[in-house]
Design a protein around this motif. Structure first.
Motif, PDB file in Angstrom:
ATOM      1  N   VAL A  35       1.140  -1.276   0.023  1.00 51.60           N
ATOM      2  CA  VAL A  35      -0.105   0.127   0.275  1.00 51.60           C
ATOM      3  C   VAL A  35       0.949   1.309   0.338  1.00 51.60           C
ATOM      4  CG1 VAL A  35      -1.744  -0.595   0.757  1.00 51.60           C
ATOM      5  CG2 VAL A  35      -0.145   0.444   2.837  1.00 51.60           C
ATOM      6  N   ASN A  36       0.314   1.939  -0.632  1.00 49.42           N
ATOM      7  CA  ASN A  36       1.069   3.411  -0.314  1.00 49.42           C
ATOM      8  C   ASN A  36       0.408   4.314   0.647  1.00 49.42           C
ATOM      9  OD1 ASN A  36       1.033   2.421  -4.083  1.00 49.42           O
ATOM     10  ND2 ASN A  36       2.367   4.021  -3.682  1.00 49.42           N
ATOM     11  N   LEU A  37       1.248   4.181   1.283  1.00 44.26           N
ATOM     12  CA  LEU A  37       0.351   5.824   2.547  1.00 44.26           C
ATOM     13  C   LEU A  37       0.723   6.968   2.875  1.00 44.26           C
ATOM     14  CD1 LEU A  37       2.982   3.118   5.293  1.00 44.26           C
ATOM     15  CD2 LEU A  37      -0.258   3.189   4.660  1.00 44.26           C
ATOM     16  N   PHE A  38       1.662   7.657   1.827  1.00 41.33           N
ATOM     17  CA  PHE A  38       1.418   8.591   1.076  1.00 41.33           C
ATOM     18  C   PHE A  38       1.736   8.609  -0.711  1.00 41.33           C
ATOM     19  CE2 PHE A  38       5.182  10.871   0.888  1.00 41.33           C
ATOM     20  CZ  PHE A  38       6.201  10.659   1.811  1.00 41.33           C
ATOM     21  N   LEU A  39       1.635   9.067  -1.124  1.00 42.70           N
ATOM     22  CA  LEU A  39       2.168   9.558  -2.870  1.00 42.70           C
ATOM     23  C   LEU A  39       1.384  11.078  -3.104  1.00 42.70           C
ATOM     24  CD1 LEU A  39       2.589   8.378  -5.156  1.00 42.70           C
ATOM     25  CD2 LEU A  39       0.549   7.596  -5.684  1.00 42.70           C
ATOM     26  N   ASN A  40       2.845  12.165  -3.560  1.00 40.51           N
ATOM     27  CA  ASN A  40       2.657  12.673  -4.008  1.00 40.51           C
ATOM     28  C   ASN A  40       2.800  12.637  -5.429  1.00 40.51           C
ATOM     29  OD1 ASN A  40       2.473  13.787  -1.849  1.00 40.51           O
ATOM     30  ND2 ASN A  40       4.259  14.735  -0.702  1.00 40.51           N
ATOM     31  N   VAL A  41       2.832  13.408  -6.233  1.00 40.86           N
ATOM     32  CA  VAL A  41       3.255  13.642  -7.711  1.00 40.86           C
ATOM     33  C   VAL A  41       3.626  14.680  -8.287  1.00 40.86           C
ATOM     34  CG1 VAL A  41       2.071  12.622 -10.144  1.00 40.86           C
ATOM     35  CG2 VAL A  41       1.878  11.333  -8.292  1.00 40.86           C
ATOM     36  N   PHE A  42       3.918  14.561  -9.208  1.00 38.87           N
ATOM     37  CA  PHE A  42       4.985  15.766  -9.968  1.00 38.87           C
ATOM     38  C   PHE A  42       5.060  16.021 -11.225  1.00 38.87           C
ATOM     39  CE2 PHE A  42       6.885  15.144  -5.444  1.00 38.87           C
ATOM     40  CZ  PHE A  42       6.860  15.688  -4.732  1.00 38.87           C
ATOM     41  N   ARG A  43       5.999  16.965 -11.313  1.00 43.28           N
ATOM     42  CA  ARG A  43       5.879  17.030 -13.746  1.00 43.28           C
ATOM     43  C   ARG A  43       6.460  15.890 -14.067  1.00 43.28           C
ATOM     44  NH1 ARG A  43      10.427  22.115 -14.830  1.00 43.28           N
ATOM     45  NH2 ARG A  43      12.043  20.493 -13.750  1.00 43.28           N
ATOM     46  N   LYS A  44       5.685  15.803 -15.275  1.00 42.52           N
ATOM     47  CA  LYS A  44       6.742  14.473 -16.072  1.00 42.52           C
ATOM     48  C   LYS A  44       7.609  14.754 -16.714  1.00 42.52           C
ATOM     49  CE  LYS A  44       3.649  12.810 -19.143  1.00 42.52           C
ATOM     50  NZ  LYS A  44       2.379  12.607 -20.427  1.00 42.52           N
ATOM     51  N   ARG A  45       8.641  13.920 -15.998  1.00 44.44           N
ATOM     52  CA  ARG A  45      10.325  13.226 -16.513  1.00 44.44           C
ATOM     53  C   ARG A  45      10.580  13.121 -18.309  1.00 44.44           C
ATOM     54  NH1 ARG A  45      12.567   9.127 -12.260  1.00 44.44           N
ATOM     55  NH2 ARG A  45      12.465   8.503 -14.334  1.00 44.44           N
ATOM     56  N   PRO A  46      11.219  13.772 -18.590  1.00 44.34           N
ATOM     57  CA  PRO A  46      11.747  13.727 -20.028  1.00 44.34           C
ATOM     58  C   PRO A  46      11.179  11.872 -20.632  1.00 44.34           C
ATOM     59  CG  PRO A  46      13.419  14.851 -19.224  1.00 44.34           C
ATOM     60  CD  PRO A  46      12.059  14.373 -18.113  1.00 44.34           C
ATOM     61  N   ASP A  47      11.154  10.985 -19.833  1.00 43.69           N
ATOM     62  CA  ASP A  47      11.049  10.124 -19.934  1.00 43.69           C
ATOM     63  C   ASP A  47       9.686   9.477 -20.052  1.00 43.69           C
ATOM     64  OD1 ASP A  47      10.996   9.248 -17.447  1.00 43.69           O
ATOM     65  OD2 ASP A  47      12.218   8.281 -17.379  1.00 43.69           O
ATOM     66  N   GLY A  48       9.696  10.338 -19.774  1.00 48.87           N
ATOM     67  CA  GLY A  48       7.581  10.506 -20.170  1.00 48.87           C
ATOM     68  C   GLY A  48       7.120   9.546 -18.540  1.00 48.87           C
ATOM     69  N   TYR A  49       7.259   9.096 -17.432  1.00 52.74           N
ATOM     70  CA  TYR A  49       7.046   9.001 -15.832  1.00 52.74           C
ATOM     71  C   TYR A  49       6.711  10.783 -15.651  1.00 52.74           C
ATOM     72  CZ  TYR A  49       7.798   4.075 -17.169  1.00 52.74           C
ATOM     73  OH  TYR A  49       7.579   2.804 -17.773  1.00 52.74           O
ATOM     74  N   HIS A  50       6.220   9.619 -14.134  1.00 55.58           N
ATOM     75  CA  HIS A  50       5.974  11.336 -13.378  1.00 55.58           C
ATOM     76  C   HIS A  50       7.387  11.212 -11.652  1.00 55.58           C
ATOM     77  CE1 HIS A  50       2.617  13.557 -14.725  1.00 55.58           C
ATOM     78  NE2 HIS A  50       1.988  12.426 -15.387  1.00 55.58           N
TER      79      HIS A  50
END
Length: 329
Positions: A35-50
């Motif tokens: 499980v993810n106990l917290f998850l912060n997502v930021f901008r997309k990287r050059p490889d397409g992943y965040h």
């Protein structure tokens, strides 16, 4: 040929101490969910992943995989319905990638008993891939370190490196940068899955535009050195051992992906409300969903809540599980 069933708390020392009897030519490994106990997502990287920051913990819900050396061929059989058993399955992908990396072509027959739901935000596929790398590294006598397996595994899935370093960790980058955590105290979790899959790719594609402009404070880490940990959340402390220490009581459960999944699938909110009504300390969706979990301090409270929820919602899948204190493989 002798089939040896290796229990969770026994597999790790056997795999890496060489203590497994030579006559034992098969392994059976339990691959845990997370499980993810917290998850912060930021901008997309050059490889397409965040870029992301997350704390993940393994839990006591497992798939089971048996590995049996054979003369030739690489096959996977499933005991759990209509799962793909060809190159679409991460177990096959992991086995092929490891064999290609090592320049070997041994035969292996693998059998999967699937208990972790697919497309549920619980990391079942990545856990299967990590377990496969560990098992075949041993069976084939390759001698790769965990760091080397993580390098191979990160190409298979963002959560694979975590499963090689767990049972709990703070991760960054796309998930390939992992710092193990030590949790202070124990908690039980009640999981609810509504019985359908959610596409991780779809969720990330529908993140609000403003999330795509947020820059991670760790967007250019070069490894697990001190600078990589400069901007960790305030509720995570660094121990003298170099591991991170996390208190359940200090955790602020949060998941940036809820803003996408919950409006699309309103049952996510319903499940969270049910967990709160059942007495959980906090509730959250795991990963891209749709599985949600509630945190309970006592085992009896978690099992009572799970029993109540199963009775009231027989169409849901409900588990009472524990956060693992020890990595199973």
């Amino acid at each position: 040929m002798t089939l040896t069933t290796v229990d969770l708390d026994f597999i790790l020392p056997l795999l890496y101490s060489g203590a497994m009897a030579k006559r034992s030519t098969c392994l059976k490994i339990k691959a845990p969910a997370k499980v993810n106990l917290f998850l912060n997502v930021f901008r997309k990287r050059p490889d397409g992943y965040h870029e992301l920051h997350s704390i993940l913990q393994m839990i006591s819900l497992y798939d089971e995989i048996t590995f049996e050396p054979v003369r030739r061929g690489m096959t996977l059989a499933s005991l759990s319905g209509d799962l793909p058993t060809d190159g679409r399955n991460l177990i096959i992908q992991a086995a092929r990638r490891l064999a290609r990396e090592a320049g070997v072509n041994p035969g292996i027959r693998m059998t999967l008993k699937k208990n972790i739901p697919i497309g549920a935000g619980l990391g079942g596929g990545s856990s299967n891939a990590a377990a496969t790398l560990v098992a075949l590294n041993r069976l084939w006598g390759l001698g790769y370190s965990r760091d080397e397996l993580a390098r191979i595994g990160q190409k298979l899935g963002s959560d694979v490196p975590f499963f090689l370093y767990g049972p709990a960790a703070f991760v960054a980058g796309r998930g390939e940068k992992v710092m193990p955590c030590v949790f202070e105290g124990d908690r039980w979790l009640v999981l609810i899955n509504p019985g359908f899959e959610v596409s991780t790719r779809w969720v990330y594609q529908h993140l609000p535009v403003h999330r795509l402009e947020v820059v991670s404070p760790m967007c250019n880490p070069t490894g697990l050195e001190k600078s990589w940990l400069t901007n960790i959340p305030e509720n995570i402390k660094i121990q003298n051992s170099g591991k991170l220490k996390v208190r359940y009581d200090d955790l602020c459960l949060h998941n940036d992906l809820e803003c996408v999944t919950e409006p699309q699938y309103p049952v996510v909110r319903v499940m969270k409300d049910c967990l709160q009504s059942a007495g959980s300390e906090g509730v959250l969706m795991s990963g891209s969903g749709p599985t949600v979990f509630g945190v309970f301090e006592k085992r009896i409270s978690a099992f009572q809540a799970a029993t109540k929820l199963r009775r009231e919602h027989p169409d849901w899948k409900v588990w009472a599980v524990k956060g693992l204190r020890r990595a199973p493989f």
